[in-house]
Scaffold this motif. Structure first.
Motif, PDB file in Angstrom:
ATOM      1  N   ASN A  12      -0.151   0.618  -2.267  1.00 32.97           N
ATOM      2  CA  ASN A  12       0.172   0.545  -4.077  1.00 32.97           C
ATOM      3  C   ASN A  12       1.563   0.748  -3.481  1.00 32.97           C
ATOM      4  O   ASN A  12       2.120   0.223  -3.748  1.00 32.97           O
ATOM      5  N   THR A  13       1.944   2.044  -4.083  1.00 36.70           N
ATOM      6  CA  THR A  13       3.484   1.574  -4.012  1.00 36.70           C
ATOM      7  C   THR A  13       4.474   1.218  -2.797  1.00 36.70           C
ATOM      8  O   THR A  13       4.319   1.598  -1.702  1.00 36.70           O
TER       9      THR A  13
ATOM     10  N   CYS B 144      11.715   0.013   4.976  1.00 35.90           N
ATOM     11  CA  CYS B 144      10.298   0.188   3.772  1.00 35.90           C
ATOM     12  C   CYS B 144       9.636   1.042   4.429  1.00 35.90           C
ATOM     13  O   CYS B 144       9.410   1.448   5.553  1.00 35.90           O
ATOM     14  N   ARG B 145       8.502   1.269   2.949  1.00 36.70           N
ATOM     15  CA  ARG B 145       7.876   2.775   3.123  1.00 36.70           C
ATOM     16  C   ARG B 145       6.497   1.702   2.230  1.00 36.70           C
ATOM     17  O   ARG B 145       7.064   1.415   1.371  1.00 36.70           O
TER      18      ARG B 145
ATOM     19  N   ILE C 252       8.859  -0.063  -6.524  1.00 35.37           N
ATOM     20  CA  ILE C 252       7.673  -1.390  -6.992  1.00 35.37           C
ATOM     21  C   ILE C 252       6.072  -0.531  -7.090  1.00 35.37           C
ATOM     22  O   ILE C 252       5.774  -0.257  -5.972  1.00 35.37           O
ATOM     23  N   THR C 253       5.692  -0.460  -7.772  1.00 29.13           N
ATOM     24  CA  THR C 253       3.806  -0.176  -8.015  1.00 29.13           C
ATOM     25  C   THR C 253       3.018  -1.665  -7.972  1.00 29.13           C
ATOM     26  O   THR C 253       4.208  -2.126  -7.278  1.00 29.13           O
ATOM     27  N   SER C 254       2.128  -1.104  -8.270  1.00 29.77           N
ATOM     28  CA  SER C 254       1.172  -1.519  -7.369  1.00 29.77           C
ATOM     29  C   SER C 254       1.151  -3.219  -8.347  1.00 29.77           C
ATOM     30  O   SER C 254       0.672  -4.364  -8.087  1.00 29.77           O
ATOM     31  N   GLY C 255       1.344  -2.486  -9.213  1.00 30.00           N
ATOM     32  CA  GLY C 255       1.080  -3.503 -10.993  1.00 30.00           C
ATOM     33  C   GLY C 255       2.996  -3.969 -11.203  1.00 30.00           C
ATOM     34  O   GLY C 255       2.488  -4.855 -12.259  1.00 30.00           O
TER      35      GLY C 255
ATOM     36  N   GLY D 257      -3.067   5.849  -0.876  1.00 30.87           N
ATOM     37  CA  GLY D 257      -3.146   5.563   0.569  1.00 30.87           C
ATOM     38  C   GLY D 257      -2.208   6.454   1.617  1.00 30.87           C
ATOM     39  O   GLY D 257      -1.857   7.362   1.597  1.00 30.87           O
ATOM     40  N   THR D 258      -2.035   5.880   2.085  1.00 30.92           N
ATOM     41  CA  THR D 258      -1.723   6.462   3.985  1.00 30.92           C
ATOM     42  C   THR D 258      -0.323   6.061   4.012  1.00 30.92           C
ATOM     43  O   THR D 258       0.354   4.463   4.002  1.00 30.92           O
ATOM     44  N   PRO D 259       1.425   6.407   4.050  1.00 30.87           N
ATOM     45  CA  PRO D 259       2.629   5.711   4.255  1.00 30.87           C
ATOM     46  C   PRO D 259       2.493   5.244   4.830  1.00 30.87           C
ATOM     47  O   PRO D 259       2.391   6.173   6.526  1.00 30.87           O
TER      48      PRO D 259
END
Length: 122
Positions: A32-33, A95-96, A51-54, A108-110
């Motif tokens: 995801n994000t 990054c995350r 940034i999002t998945s889109g 999602g799991t971070p």
């Protein structure tokens, strides 16, 4: 289960450019994000770009117009193009990612990478 590895950091003169990469591997259905954070000496970690998945992006005002975040979903990789670097950009960059590991999950799991050091000399 999931590993994030940043690369591309280094020493650069003020006004120069660097491109950071964050590669995710492991048990990943989708991400995801994704986001880039940084932590300067003596300061708290701060979000600088997401940034999002889109592909929708957002930036901290301190880097807007100079940094560009992007991602390649097929490679599970995120990038940060950093231009017009300033000494105050010196920090460890992390990054995350919010990782989906089973198809039935939507949240999602971070996960965090270990960071890459960017040093900008004046």
């Amino acid at each position: 289960q999931v590993q994030l590895v940043e690369s591309g950091g280094g020493l650069v003169q003020a006004g120069g450019s660097l491109r950071l990469s964050c590669a995710a591997s492991g048990l990943i259905v989708r991400i995801n994000t994704m986001g880039w954070y940084r932590q300067a000496p003596g300061k708290q970690r701060e979000l600088i770009a997401g940034i999002t998945s889109g592909g929708v992006t957002d930036y901290n005002d301190s880097v807007k117009g100079r940094f560009t975040i992007s991602r390649d979903n097929a490679k599970n990789t995120m990038y940060l193009q950093m231009n017009s670097l300033k000494p105050e950009d010196t920090a460890v960059y992390y990054c995350r990612c919010e990782v989906i590991m089973t198809p039935s999950n939507f949240v999602g799991t971070p996960y965090w990478g270990k960071g890459t050091l960017v040093t900008v000399s004046s």
